[in-house]
Design a protein around this motif. Sequence first.
Motif, PDB file in Angstrom:
ATOM      1  N   GLN A 280      14.374  -2.893   1.637  1.00 35.10           N
ATOM      2  CA  GLN A 280      13.499  -1.691   2.036  1.00 35.10           C
ATOM      3  C   GLN A 280      12.799  -1.021   0.419  1.00 35.10           C
ATOM      4  O   GLN A 280      11.496  -0.983   1.113  1.00 35.10           O
ATOM      5  N   GLU A 281      13.364  -1.114  -0.144  1.00 35.94           N
ATOM      6  CA  GLU A 281      12.300  -0.545  -1.404  1.00 35.94           C
ATOM      7  C   GLU A 281      11.682  -1.219  -1.928  1.00 35.94           C
ATOM      8  O   GLU A 281      10.356  -1.263  -2.370  1.00 35.94           O
ATOM      9  N   ARG A 282      11.822  -2.669  -1.160  1.00 33.42           N
ATOM     10  CA  ARG A 282      10.570  -3.560  -1.795  1.00 33.42           C
ATOM     11  C   ARG A 282       8.830  -3.103  -1.123  1.00 33.42           C
ATOM     12  O   ARG A 282       8.168  -3.186  -1.305  1.00 33.42           O
ATOM     13  N   LEU A 283       9.617  -3.114   0.130  1.00 29.58           N
ATOM     14  CA  LEU A 283       8.765  -2.833   1.230  1.00 29.58           C
ATOM     15  C   LEU A 283       7.869  -1.436   1.350  1.00 29.58           C
ATOM     16  O   LEU A 283       6.710  -1.265   1.104  1.00 29.58           O
ATOM     17  N   CYS A 284       8.742  -0.049   1.094  1.00 23.66           N
ATOM     18  CA  CYS A 284       8.303   1.071   0.644  1.00 23.66           C
ATOM     19  C   CYS A 284       6.971   1.040  -1.170  1.00 23.66           C
ATOM     20  O   CYS A 284       6.085   1.628  -1.195  1.00 23.66           O
ATOM     21  N   ARG A 285       7.501   0.209  -1.677  1.00 27.52           N
ATOM     22  CA  ARG A 285       6.889  -0.235  -2.887  1.00 27.52           C
ATOM     23  C   ARG A 285       5.533  -0.757  -2.502  1.00 27.52           C
ATOM     24  O   ARG A 285       4.826  -0.283  -3.204  1.00 27.52           O
ATOM     25  N   ILE A 286       5.333  -1.811  -1.640  1.00 32.17           N
ATOM     26  CA  ILE A 286       4.309  -2.563  -1.607  1.00 32.17           C
ATOM     27  C   ILE A 286       3.405  -1.257  -0.652  1.00 32.17           C
ATOM     28  O   ILE A 286       2.410  -1.162  -1.008  1.00 32.17           O
ATOM     29  N   ALA A 287       4.047  -0.110   0.111  1.00 30.90           N
ATOM     30  CA  ALA A 287       3.897   0.743   0.918  1.00 30.90           C
ATOM     31  C   ALA A 287       2.869   1.920  -0.201  1.00 30.90           C
ATOM     32  O   ALA A 287       1.469   1.974  -0.050  1.00 30.90           O
ATOM     33  N   ALA A 288       3.250   1.917  -1.122  1.00 25.96           N
ATOM     34  CA  ALA A 288       2.648   2.526  -2.233  1.00 25.96           C
ATOM     35  C   ALA A 288       1.607   2.337  -3.231  1.00 25.96           C
ATOM     36  O   ALA A 288       0.857   3.030  -3.496  1.00 25.96           O
ATOM     37  N   GLN A 289       1.841   1.052  -3.559  1.00 28.42           N
ATOM     38  CA  GLN A 289       0.387  -0.024  -3.491  1.00 28.42           C
ATOM     39  C   GLN A 289      -0.360   0.378  -3.244  1.00 28.42           C
ATOM     40  O   GLN A 289      -1.928   0.697  -4.051  1.00 28.42           O
TER      41      GLN A 289
END
Length: 548
Positions: A280-289
């Motif tokens: 989930q953390e990696r997904l949110c990082r991609i979403a933020a970028q």
Amino acid sequence: MSDPPRRETEAARRIRARALAQGRAPVDIAKDIYEQCGPLYGTSRIKAHRLAHGVALSDIVAQVRALYEVEGKPPPRLGETLLSAYESGYKRPGPEYLHYLCAVYRVEPDDLDYQSPCICGHGHTGRPGATSVPQPRPAERRAAPGSDALVGAIVPRSEERPWATINDHRGTDRADGPLNIDVGEEDIVLRRTLLQLLAGAGVALDGQFLGAVDNLRRKMDDTLVGATVSPTMLDQWEETTYGYGRQYQATPSLRMLCDVLLDFSEVRRMCDKRQPVELQERLCRIAAQLSGLSGLIMINLGDHRLARSFFRTARTAADETGDRQLRAWVTVRESLVPMYYGDPREALHLARKAQDLAGRTPGVAAAMAPAVEARALGMLAMRGRGDAAPSARRALVRGRSVFDQLSKTDTSDLVYGFTDRQMAFYEGDTFTSLGDHKHGDEVLSHALTLYSPTDRVDLTLVRLDRAMCKVHAGEPQAALTAGQEAILELPADHRSDILVHRARQIGAAVNLRFGEVSGLKDFNEALAGPWVTSPTQERPAVPPSEQV
């Protein structure tokens, strides 16, 4: 004080009964109700259509939910309270809910007092130019005993439907696919725009396209606050995301936006269900970028409202990761919105906030934020703030000090990093704003040697800054020639709003300092053509005292 709702309902019931006896269609009955009840009870157009069918809020909600169910979509969050807020005028339906309300009533957005066209791009009235809602066939009526029929059957056959469903947009190779694939209307709009761009057709940024863009961002907001993704898939998405950083300057802004948002939509679907914490953390990082990159592209297109919205979504996603460096990157990138289209004081505030988030750890935001701070202070110094000039020079020193500690990875990406050519550009821009045109031109000339010919946005901004140096040096003719060449040498699809806006500032500066010099009229006419821009925001004219 208006009469109580009961009187409004009774009046609408009388109007409806009389019109039905005359054989009139619901769309015409709604018009009569609006014209007669509106002045007395404040009845809105959207409410008039419900009253024209003689049904309750719950009936409309049930039909919208039925349409979602038939199209294989998760149940909507539309309820009686929200629908009542639409009818009262306290809220406006988003593009997706408006589409389904139009489908239920079989009318166009204009009939409900909202701007056309619908996001689906199709008519809802059953046939082109129809002025009334088609009456349902007797076999299609499914009303409960004792109740009034509601706009015919919930789902007519496909050839009779005035709206498009998800299966209508599938290709032949996907006809047998699962019904629960969440391909929204915004995906269809984006794909259609991308195909037009690939075919070389001119594309206008209309309300339908921008509505799809903002609706997609809103969906990401919804899913962020709401398993199943493999680490390998996330590796691929991270590689794709960083690949956009390499393509950002070389790809036309509108084409880039379509590509990024289509991937953004896929990531949103993956975020729709909670994943294990590390995934989930990696997904949110991609979403933020991806959201932050979309914000940067909207800056280039001149839509600062949507740019701010995307950065707000990026902050929400970054907060989910708990990564202060990512939050700092989003904040410092957001500071570019007021830098180009707002108040430099706000840019200064955001840049300093980004430095606080970055802390003392050398990183991209820790190096970029002081450079942005210096540019904002330079603009304030140009407007007469006395203490801004020395503060700007100190900020540049701080930024350069952190920049020299960055890794090669951090200094090789124009979007997610902070490169040496960007640092030189920011330094030259600051010196130009401070009126140090000799030093500024020297640094900007060095920056030009660092940029690749495909880094079109920053490269053109550097050339325009050099033209501004010529204004400060007392060479208006040379400034106009350099500014005009910088814009006209760009391919047409790269002439985004941010570049033309910056070029026009050169003309304004020349006019302010030297008056109507020879060549100024030709310069302004050359910049008056249609550019790649967003029409949704009309920027106020910049006061002459703030244009140089």
